[in-house]
Design an enzyme around this catalytic site. Structure first.
Site, PDB file in Angstrom:
ATOM      1  N   THR A 184       0.879  -1.170   0.000  1.00 34.26           N
ATOM      2  CA  THR A 184       0.000   0.000   0.000  1.00 34.26           C
ATOM      3  C   THR A 184       0.906   1.206   0.000  1.00 34.26           C
ATOM      4  O   THR A 184       2.043   1.116   0.450  1.00 34.26           O
ATOM      5  CB  THR A 184      -0.834   0.024   1.305  1.00 34.26           C
ATOM      6  OG1 THR A 184      -1.740  -1.058   1.306  1.00 34.26           O
ATOM      7  CG2 THR A 184      -1.616   1.314   1.485  1.00 34.26           C
ATOM      8  N   ARG A 226     -13.612  -7.782  -0.713  1.00 34.90           N
ATOM      9  CA  ARG A 226     -12.943  -7.547   0.578  1.00 34.90           C
ATOM     10  C   ARG A 226     -12.384  -6.110   0.584  1.00 34.90           C
ATOM     11  O   ARG A 226     -11.729  -5.673  -0.348  1.00 34.90           O
ATOM     12  CB  ARG A 226     -11.819  -8.553   0.766  1.00 34.90           C
ATOM     13  CG  ARG A 226     -10.985  -8.359   2.046  1.00 34.90           C
ATOM     14  CD  ARG A 226      -9.769  -7.496   1.810  1.00 34.90           C
ATOM     15  NE  ARG A 226      -8.913  -7.366   2.997  1.00 34.90           N
ATOM     16  CZ  ARG A 226      -7.873  -6.558   3.063  1.00 34.90           C
ATOM     17  NH1 ARG A 226      -7.539  -5.802   2.031  1.00 34.90           N
ATOM     18  NH2 ARG A 226      -7.148  -6.479   4.145  1.00 34.90           N
ATOM     19  N   VAL A 227     -12.667  -5.400   1.653  1.00 38.82           N
ATOM     20  CA  VAL A 227     -12.161  -4.034   1.800  1.00 38.82           C
ATOM     21  C   VAL A 227     -11.238  -3.996   2.999  1.00 38.82           C
ATOM     22  O   VAL A 227     -11.582  -4.500   4.070  1.00 38.82           O
ATOM     23  CB  VAL A 227     -13.332  -3.047   1.982  1.00 38.82           C
ATOM     24  CG1 VAL A 227     -12.823  -1.658   2.316  1.00 38.82           C
ATOM     25  CG2 VAL A 227     -14.192  -3.008   0.719  1.00 38.82           C
ATOM     26  N   GLY A 228     -10.064  -3.413   2.812  1.00 37.60           N
ATOM     27  CA  GLY A 228      -9.107  -3.311   3.916  1.00 37.60           C
ATOM     28  C   GLY A 228      -9.274  -2.006   4.663  1.00 37.60           C
ATOM     29  O   GLY A 228     -10.335  -1.369   4.649  1.00 37.60           O
ATOM     30  N   ASP A 229      -8.203  -1.599   5.316  1.00 34.11           N
ATOM     31  CA  ASP A 229      -8.252  -0.380   6.129  1.00 34.11           C
ATOM     32  C   ASP A 229      -8.045   0.893   5.317  1.00 34.11           C
ATOM     33  O   ASP A 229      -8.434   1.978   5.743  1.00 34.11           O
ATOM     34  CB  ASP A 229      -7.163  -0.446   7.208  1.00 34.11           C
ATOM     35  CG  ASP A 229      -5.768  -0.591   6.590  1.00 34.11           C
ATOM     36  OD1 ASP A 229      -5.625  -1.379   5.634  1.00 34.11           O
ATOM     37  OD2 ASP A 229      -4.833   0.080   7.053  1.00 34.11           O
ATOM     38  N   THR A 254      -0.136   0.791   6.905  1.00 32.77           N
ATOM     39  CA  THR A 254      -0.062  -0.234   5.872  1.00 32.77           C
ATOM     40  C   THR A 254       0.102  -1.577   6.589  1.00 32.77           C
ATOM     41  O   THR A 254       0.494  -1.619   7.746  1.00 32.77           O
ATOM     42  CB  THR A 254       1.130  -0.019   4.913  1.00 32.77           C
ATOM     43  OG1 THR A 254       2.346  -0.069   5.668  1.00 32.77           O
ATOM     44  CG2 THR A 254       1.044   1.311   4.190  1.00 32.77           C
ATOM     45  N   GLY A 282      -4.861  -5.031   7.013  1.00 30.36           N
ATOM     46  CA  GLY A 282      -5.925  -4.055   7.152  1.00 30.36           C
ATOM     47  C   GLY A 282      -6.925  -4.412   8.229  1.00 30.36           C
ATOM     48  O   GLY A 282      -7.458  -3.527   8.917  1.00 30.36           O
TER      49      GLY A 282
END
Ligand code: ASP
Length: 358
Positions: A200, A228-231, A251, A254
């Protein structure tokens, strides 16, 4: 209306109190993840030319979003388990206290520019998936295929190696495609064995007068589940900026950064007076002590994943810290910094030596 006396008192106080720029001669300042050396350089150039720190941060991050050879951000990012590149990004602008983000955006290489438009032209903070894509198209972005040939081959190789019990045959090591070989040279073989590997870019910037902004952009976890969604696009997790205090980003895994509100916690710790580096370390201590799921711990009970936090404060102090001294692919954890003097990589502080003992 001020009386003459009040006016004189105010001007005397103004003369006595050093301006922010005097107290923090290092401004403008940009701090980024270790892959962001070119990004911080660009951000500083833009701020020295008078750009707002958010525009500077986004222009810096766009270098990696546009670079097909960076396989963790934008064009050329490693795809999800179905071979589709889905991008997440967020931006936050200290002076206005506003933020924008997009998640699971397909076909648009600059999600951080779309995130800024969400911030500027809507009443919302986060748009996802097809809605985010429609929004980008309405603003004139032209969708393109983000899956490069190299990323496609890497994804195919991952599929072929997923299981010895499916119908995909693993290629002989001697038959490996040069692109796959190259990827393994850079990231190690871990991404294929254990898709916890990531990448990231985060960049936090402080302008000439201490005004703050931040931007985080990613293609997310390698071979992630579709959707899927990370931070990175979650305000408070992968990015948080408070103009009166500081800006921070994250980074790494997440899910941990979401659970521990990593970036927001770092800013709150700076608000309590901690130096940015100590704030980053404290966030990591909370992640380390609060992670209880056995499959996420090494033999000594420490997190078996990576997280790195980056922070700057409004005085121009900065720092970064990582759970582990060494990255999953064997390199010492570093972060990028640029100020009026130079652009450079510095070592991250860390909680644990080496790599997790699995
Ligand atoms: N934080 C990103 C995510 O979880 C990945 C990374 O930073 O490596 O999507």
């Amino acid at each position: 209306m001020l009386t003459r006396r009040e006016l004189l008192a105010t001007s005397a106080a103004a003369l006595a109190a050093p301006t922010l720029a005097q107290r923090a001669p290092k401004l403008p300042l940009a701090v980024a993840s270790g892959n962001g050396l070119r990004c911080v350089q660009k951000a500083i150039e833009r701020m020295q030319a008078g750009a707002d720190p958010l525009d500077a941060a986004i222009d810096g991050v766009a270098i990696l979003e546009d670079d097909p050879t960076d396989m963790t951000v934008g064009l050329g990012g490693v795809p999800n388990e179905e071979g589709v590149v889905q991008l997440d990004a967020s931006v936050m602008h200290g002076p206005s206290g506003r933020a924008g983000a997009v998640a699971s955006l397909e076909g648009i290489r600059n999600p951080s520019r779309v995130a800024k438009l969400v911030m500027e032209t809507t009443d919302h903070v986060l748009l996802v998936g097809p809605g985010a894509l429609r929004f980008a198209r309405m603003h004139g972005f032209t969708p393109q295929e983000l899956l490069t040939e190299k990323a496609r081959k890497v994804w195919l190789y991952w599929k072929q190696n997923l299981s010895a019990r499916d119908k995909w045959l693993e290629p002989e090591p001697s038959q490996l495609d040069p692109d796959v070989r190259d990827f393994i040279r850079e990231y190690g073989a871990d991404p294929f064995r254990d898709p916890r590997s990531y990448g990231t870019v985060h960049l936090s910037a402080a302008g000439r007068n201490g005004e703050l902004a931040g931007c985080t952009s990613t293609s997310g976890l390698f071979f992630k589940m579709p959707g899927r969604v990370g931070d990175s696009p979650i305000i408070g997790a992968g990015l948080y900026t408070d103009n009166g205090v500081g800006s921070a980003g994250a980074t790494g895994r997440g899910e941990a950064c979401i659970l521990f509100c990593a970036a927001h916690t770092a800013v709150e710790l700076m608000r309590q007076g901690k130096h940015p580096k100590d704030a980053c370390l404290e966030v990591l201590r909370r992640i380390a002590s609060g992670t209880r799921d056995g499959r996420l711990l090494d033999r000594k009970g420490r997190p078996s994943f990576g997280v790195t936090i980056y922070a700057i404060d409004r005085r121009g102090e900065y720092g970064s810290a990582s759970l582990w001294a060494v990255s999953g692919w064997g390199k010492p954890r570093q972060f990028a910094v640029a100020d009026s003097g130079s652009a450079r990589l510095e070592d991250c502080a860390y909680l644990f030596e080496g790599n997790p003992e699995l």
